[in-house]
Write a protein that holds these residues in place. Sequence first.
Motif, mmCIF file in Angstrom:
data_model
loop_
_atom_site.group_PDB
_atom_site.id
_atom_site.type_symbol
_atom_site.label_atom_id
_atom_site.label_comp_id
_atom_site.label_asym_id
_atom_site.label_seq_id
_atom_site.Cartn_x
_atom_site.Cartn_y
_atom_site.Cartn_z
ATOM 1 N N VAL A 4 -8.951 3.409 0.581
ATOM 2 C CA VAL A 4 -8.956 4.064 1.889
ATOM 3 C C VAL A 4 -8.039 5.281 1.786
ATOM 4 C CG1 VAL A 4 -8.354 3.817 4.320
ATOM 5 C CG2 VAL A 4 -9.408 1.899 3.090
ATOM 6 N N SER A 6 -7.598 7.623 4.450
ATOM 7 C CA SER A 6 -7.132 8.149 5.730
ATOM 8 C C SER A 6 -7.089 7.025 6.757
ATOM 9 C CB SER A 6 -8.069 9.261 6.208
ATOM 10 O OG SER A 6 -7.555 9.872 7.366
ATOM 11 N N VAL A 7 -6.037 7.031 7.574
ATOM 12 C CA VAL A 7 -5.933 6.096 8.696
ATOM 13 C C VAL A 7 -5.427 6.860 9.906
ATOM 14 C CG1 VAL A 7 -5.586 3.994 7.329
ATOM 15 C CG2 VAL A 7 -3.609 5.337 8.028
ATOM 16 N N THR A 120 -3.522 11.239 5.847
ATOM 17 C CA THR A 120 -4.530 11.366 4.799
ATOM 18 C C THR A 120 -3.830 11.365 3.446
ATOM 19 O OG1 THR A 120 -5.969 12.634 6.255
ATOM 20 C CG2 THR A 120 -6.404 12.794 3.889
ATOM 21 N N ASP A 121 -4.295 10.505 2.567
ATOM 22 C CA ASP A 121 -3.760 10.400 1.208
ATOM 23 C C ASP A 121 -4.331 11.542 0.380
ATOM 24 O OD1 ASP A 121 -2.961 9.657 -1.351
ATOM 25 O OD2 ASP A 121 -3.571 7.561 -1.120
ATOM 26 N N PRO A 145 -2.451 2.827 3.043
ATOM 27 C CA PRO A 145 -3.167 2.861 4.325
ATOM 28 C C PRO A 145 -2.693 1.781 5.300
ATOM 29 C CG PRO A 145 -4.689 3.216 2.534
ATOM 30 C CD PRO A 145 -3.373 2.843 1.904
#
Length: 169
Positions: A4, A6-7, A120-121, A145
């Motif tokens: 994942v 983005s959170v 966002t990673d 995330p």
Amino acid sequence: MARVLSVSDSIVIDVSPDAAYRAVSDPADMGRWSPENLGTAPGPAAGPAEVGTSFVGRNKRGRFRWVTRCTVTAAEPGRRFAFRVHAIGVGRPRLRGPIATWEYRFEPEGEGTRVTEIWTDDRRTWPDFVAGVFDRIVTSGSTFPDFQARNIRRTLANLKRELERQHAG
């Protein structure tokens, strides 16, 4: 399972979009709401940051402390504020590379504002396995995330409590 990257989460705060934006767009004040950020190192003047403004964020997790170099990438009063984290280190942000992007969106809702925080990673070149192992080491067992989702919820709740208290009187 795919990584994942983005959170996000959001909350409605009983203040105007401009008031919420003014609070969030001053990186020196972020330590008032964030469970991990301590604000900024001395540098740019306090107040809303503009696109291109660079600042050093001070952070903590337990006893561990570190700093990050960040640059504002969006500054639309009352609508959107974002910055990119592109260097990290213990005493100085020496290790350069894409790390993360933080974004805040402000939308009128009723008499208040829906504030959405997005992480966002940006470590896209890291293999999933390497990122997973690193994440679990530095977060005591979580993926970034999951860890950031909890931090976002706490930050937004703290922001709501403080802004509504300030604007109640």
